[in-house]
Design an enzyme around this catalytic site. Structure first.
Site, mmCIF file in Angstrom:
data_model
loop_
_atom_site.group_PDB
_atom_site.id
_atom_site.type_symbol
_atom_site.label_atom_id
_atom_site.label_comp_id
_atom_site.label_asym_id
_atom_site.label_seq_id
_atom_site.Cartn_x
_atom_site.Cartn_y
_atom_site.Cartn_z
ATOM 1 N N ASP A 140 11.098 -47.914 62.571
ATOM 2 C CA ASP A 140 9.892 -47.480 63.279
ATOM 3 C C ASP A 140 8.685 -48.112 62.576
ATOM 4 O OD1 ASP A 140 8.315 -46.128 65.085
ATOM 5 O OD2 ASP A 140 8.812 -44.121 64.369
ATOM 6 N N ASP A 159 6.220 -43.758 71.745
ATOM 7 C CA ASP A 159 5.860 -42.337 71.700
ATOM 8 C C ASP A 159 5.299 -41.877 73.041
ATOM 9 O OD1 ASP A 159 6.682 -42.440 69.105
ATOM 10 O OD2 ASP A 159 4.679 -42.601 68.253
#
Length: 944
Positions: A542, A618
């Site tokens: 990430d 996200d």
């Protein structure tokens, strides 16, 4: 001890809260993205400069007397007739119907960045020959393809023609703009903007010989050329303005796609009157939908489609890039008269595409099709195909930020068994590591990680742990100490280690552009280096855009220094690509080169498909975010990145049960299937919902696991041929204009059509079934529908419309077990959906599901099933493959069949045997029971 642990836990929560508070300050912690944190084109000085150039007469002229023709390369000088600066153009014909164009400065003050490592190899070239020339043009013929290239000298332009058809034109609008490197002009008493920063441009030979009137002519220093400020951040720009731009005109094309990642419609929109599409990998907090803002990844590939032709443009540049799209008619452009001559008079619809990058050279591949499948294969030949994932990675992944401790992980694991729900992976986010020190485990929460992993392995499940590319600055942290001592961090412009702010607090960033850094990183995944790891632990990268909470636009300073002396501005979009590469290499390395890796990455670039999976970042628990995941993944598939998914349920906020159910139903039909949630959301494991919703989620999971043989075969086809797994309808129906803008339904391979339900309280959906003369069968009811038509289909919360195309064969596993690993030896049921002509075909790929033996030892099976003349035949589709397997054919379901008198099985070396069967006249479904043949054998079934 319990009290001490409680205090420690409170401290950790306080630290996490502090970081979240800092993140909120940096990013604007609101219900939507704070746009002021991210640049518009007007705020990006090079984009503003490039865009200020309007279409018209190009200042560039090709110097025909400089032309040199080699066996496969034409080189020629271009002169800017205003500045008198010389460029060099290299034109290459490539095999497989492609052309490469490179433009660079003839004598640059310092070399410009050329993107390495993205191409799998230098592409094979095709012979060029000059077939015509006059005082203002040269005609070049490419031996490998039926096309010619006309180079016009004044103004410079390239036209690619096939027979008398103009395919595309380069610089027809005169927007080529190549900002050459120059010495900074220092006014009396002022300071050189590059002075003292450790990165001054060196003196270029011959600069002193240029007349001042030529050097200064038309080279005014516009704001932002030598230094740029955004909010509180300053970009020193020691080498000055170096941007490049070029336009491409596509006559006959009205529909363009690609250039992900954007939260926008599948078909790209005209950008006139707004911002161009931006390609600049960024950590965008709570991104907005339906706009051209940059997101986490960038693939600079655009596809153009018409009912008669498909083309692709691959702009190989890793710097910040903007793409303008405009609609036009060919008669209004500089090559309109040529088009009239070639194709007849009259206006032709046209799309114009303009690429603008901050630095580097112009390096562009023109993929000339002619079909979209040709374009897929052409692009795959350049950057590689989708890595064949391990079978288990196609199952269901359960994640959240964060599972608290080992007991929580094992409780979740047991929850799937207790509620009869299949699952292959449980995921751990940043809280699992000791103070966000990656490659470690929090000793109070995860004191015995290997024991936890062994327990998961006993249930034939896996674990994923996050490993981010920001390293906590801590002298007691071995990873930091080694990287610092080895000099492997990204540097500031004065040569010190670059330091930013991320989850651990103060962090430095490994320079993954350095091969030594990538080798070091890969070595960290060895079991002896990654303490507590085991063979069923996989990795999630990430924050690898890279994300820097206190940096400009939440990323790294552009004047940071990388391996080889390159600035971050030159290679920003490829940073995450290298993180993904090094991590995947590490998982292969730890197994001695035997096991295939699974790595999920948020950032990506062209070629990232070679390393694993990506996701859409996200997202939010809202219906529109459910909707947008379809075009986002379809766009990625068009440019080679097939292993795509979205966080099921939405990362931010708490989904209502209806939305969560609908998301599981769609996620089950997307390539990467993971539920994930933010730290501040409520727990949402499926069994926490009321029973009726649990049942619906269980059914969605069952659909996914039943189709795993089909999914695995699709991924093998993507790996072998470069075709997408999840496909836009127009890919298979290129002449059906209705499909060109559809992005609320999609195809899996050529067999299944899926229309998710993406509206709250929906009682029905409009489904378009394409294909003149084709039939589609509802996979649940077997009801037959004819295409093309738009249907209104009633829906309940328990299902979504899914259809199998007549003419296809889909393999399934019908026993859903704890995990895919428990199912891999189960028998296969073939679903044969007959076309109106009574035919069907399909494939099945099988191997061990996890190693490279399918490559190194040809240990695989690729079986072809074909139905014609009332006979179903199984044969090898690849004679090189050999694999022993206990898998057998348990049942054959033939949809659209009449009732036979008898059904006979024939196998090599055995007498005919009759099969029992059952026929339903209402649905025209014929079920053949237990042929009992091994899937590796040749056999035939005859309906008599």
């Amino acid at each position: 001890m319990a009290a001490v642990a409680a205090v420690a836990a409170r401290r950790r929560r306080s630290w996490t809260g502090l970081v979240l508070a800092c993140l909120g300050v940096c990013l604007g912690l609101t219900l939507a993205v704070d746009r002021s944190n991210f640049k518009t084109c007007e705020e990006s000085s090079f984009c503003k400069r490039q865009r200020s150039i309007r279409p018209g007469q190009s200042p560039y002229r090709a110097l025909l007397d400089s032309l040199q023709l080699g066996p496969d390369t034409l080189t020629i000088h271009l002169i800017n007739e205003v500045t008198k600066v010389l460029l060099v153009l290299e034109l290459q014909g490539l095999q497989k119907n492609m052309t490469r164009i490179r433009i660079d400065e003839l004598e640059p003050r310092r070399p410009r960045y050329r993107v390495p490592d993205v191409l799998v190899a230098e592409p094979p070239t095709a012979r060029l020959s000059v077939s015509g020339q006059d005082d203002n043009s040269v005609e070049v013929t490419v031996a490998e393809g039926p096309y010619k290239i006309i180079l016009t000298a004044r103004p410079f332009r390239l036209d690619l023609l096939e027979d008398r058809s103009l395919l595309l034109s380069v610089n027809a609008r005169g927007l080529l703009n190549f900002e050459h490197q120059r010495a900074p002009r220092v006014s009396q008493g002022s300071k050189d903007p590059a002075e003292g920063d450790g990165a001054q441009p060196e003196e270029a030979p011959g600069d002193g010989d240029k007349p001042e009137e030529i050097q200064g002519k038309a080279e005014k220093d516009e704001p932002g050329a030598w230094e740029e400020t955004f909010k509180t951040h300053s970009d020193s720009k020691p080498y000055g303005p170096t941007s490049v731009g070029l336009d491409f005109s596509l006559p006959g094309m009205e529909h363009v796609y690609g250039i992900p990642e954007h939260a926008d419609s599948l078909r790209l929109k005209v950008t006139e009157g707004g911002d161009p599409y931006r390609l600049y990998n960024l950590d965008v907090f709570q991104y907005e939908l339906y706009n051209p803002m940059a997101l986490y990844g960038s693939v600079p590939v655009l596809l153009a489609h018409s009912p008669h032709r498909d083309l692709g443009i691959f702009w190989l540049n890793a710097a910040e890039t903007w793409v303008d799209i405009s609609s036009n008619t060919a008669g209004k452009t500089l090559f309109g008269k040529m088009l009239d001559y070639l194709q007849g008079s009259g206006e032709t619809p046209q799309t114009d595409v303009r690429w603008m990058s901050e630095s580097g050279i112009i390096d562009v591949f023109l993929l000339l099709g002619p079909s979209v499948f040709d374009v897929f294969r052409q692009y795959a030949s350049l950057t590689g195909t989708q890595a064949l994932p391990p079978l288990f990675s196609l199952g269901y992944h359960q994640s959240r930020w964060n599972y608290r401790d080992e007991a929580d992980v094992l409780e979740v694991n047991q929850g799937f068994d207790d509620h009869n729900l299949p699952c292959d992976f449980i995921w751990l986010d940043i809280e699992h590591a000791d103070g966000k020190r990656y490659f470690t485990w929090d000793p109070s929460r995860f004191p015995q990680p290997r024991t936890m992993l062994e327990h998961l392995a006993s249930k034939r499940r896996k674990l994923v742990a996050i490993v981010d590319p920001h390293i906590k600055v801590d002298s007691s942290y071995r990873v930091h100490e080694e990287l610092q001592n080895l000099g492997l961090y990204v540097k500031t412009r004065d040569g010190s280690d670059y330091e930013g702010w991320c989850w651990p607090g103060a962090a430095s960033y490994p320079d993954f552009t350095n091969p030594k850094m990538r080798a070091w990183w890969a070595d960290m995944f060895r079991f002896e280096n990654y303490e507590g790891s085991s063979s069923n632990l996989y990795v999630w990268n990430d924050m690898n855009e890279p994300s820097v909470f206190n940096g400009p636009e939440v990323t790294m300073l552009k004047d940071a220094q990388h391996y080889g002396g390159w600035e971050h501005r030159d290679l920003h979009n490829i940073y995450g690509f290298y993180v993904h590469m090094a991590t995947a290499d590490g998982l292969v390395l730890r197994s001695g080169g035997v096991e295939r890796p699974f790595v999920l990455s948020r950032a990506f670039f062209a070629g990232s498909q070679r390393f694993g999976a990506v996701w859409t970042g996200d997202n939010t628990a809202e219906w529109d975010h459910l909707k947008i995941s379809i075009p986002m993944c379809l766009s990625l598939g068009l440019v080679g990145v097939s292993f795509c998914g979205a966080d099921v349920g939405g990362f931010f906020k708490n989904p209502e049960p209806e939305l969560l159910v609908r998301w599981y139903q769609m996620g089950a039909y997307q390539p990467f299937f993971r539920a994930h949630a933010h730290l501040d959301t409520g727990r949402r494991e499926p069994w926490l919902l009321p029973t009726q919703y649990q049942d619906m989620i269980r059914d969605a999971l069952g659909q996914r696991y039943s189709l795993l043989p089909f999914w695995y075969t699709l991924f093998y086809q993507a790996h072998r041929e470069g075709v997408p797994v999840m496909r836009a309808l127009w890919v298979h129906y290129p002449q059906d204009v209705t499909t060109f803008s559809i992005d609320d339904e999609f195809l899996l391979g050529d067999a299944l059509l899926v229309h998710p339900v993406t509206d709250s309280e929906a009682h029905g959906v409009q489904v378009y079934l394409p294909g003149q003369g084709e039939v589609w069968y509802d996979v649940h009811s077997y009801q037959k529908y004819h295409g093309p038509q738009t249907l209104y289909l009633p829906v309940t919360l328990s299902s979504i419309p899914v259809f199998q195309r007549g003419g296809t064969i889909v393999p399934r596993w019908m026993r859903v077990r704890r995990s895919s690993d428990c199912m891999k030896d189960d028998p296969i049921t073939l679903f044969v959906a007959l076309s109106p002509q009574g035919t069907a075909q399909g494939e099945l790929f099988l191997d061990d599901g996890h190693t490279f033996n399918y490559q190194t030892g040809h240990e695989f099976l690729l079986r072809r099933f074909s139905f014609s003349g009332n006979t179903l035949v199984s044969s090898s589709a690849d004679s090189k493959g050999h694999f022993e397997t206990p898998v057998w054919i348990e049942r054959v379901v033939i949809i659209g069949a009449g009732k036979p008198a008898t059904v006979v099985l024939q196998t090599k070396g055995s007498p005919e045997s009759r099969l029992s069967f059952q026929h339903d006249p209402e649905t025209s479904v014929l079920i053949l029971r237990k042929p009992g043949v091994n899937v590796a054998s040749d056999w035939s079934i005859h309906l008599r």
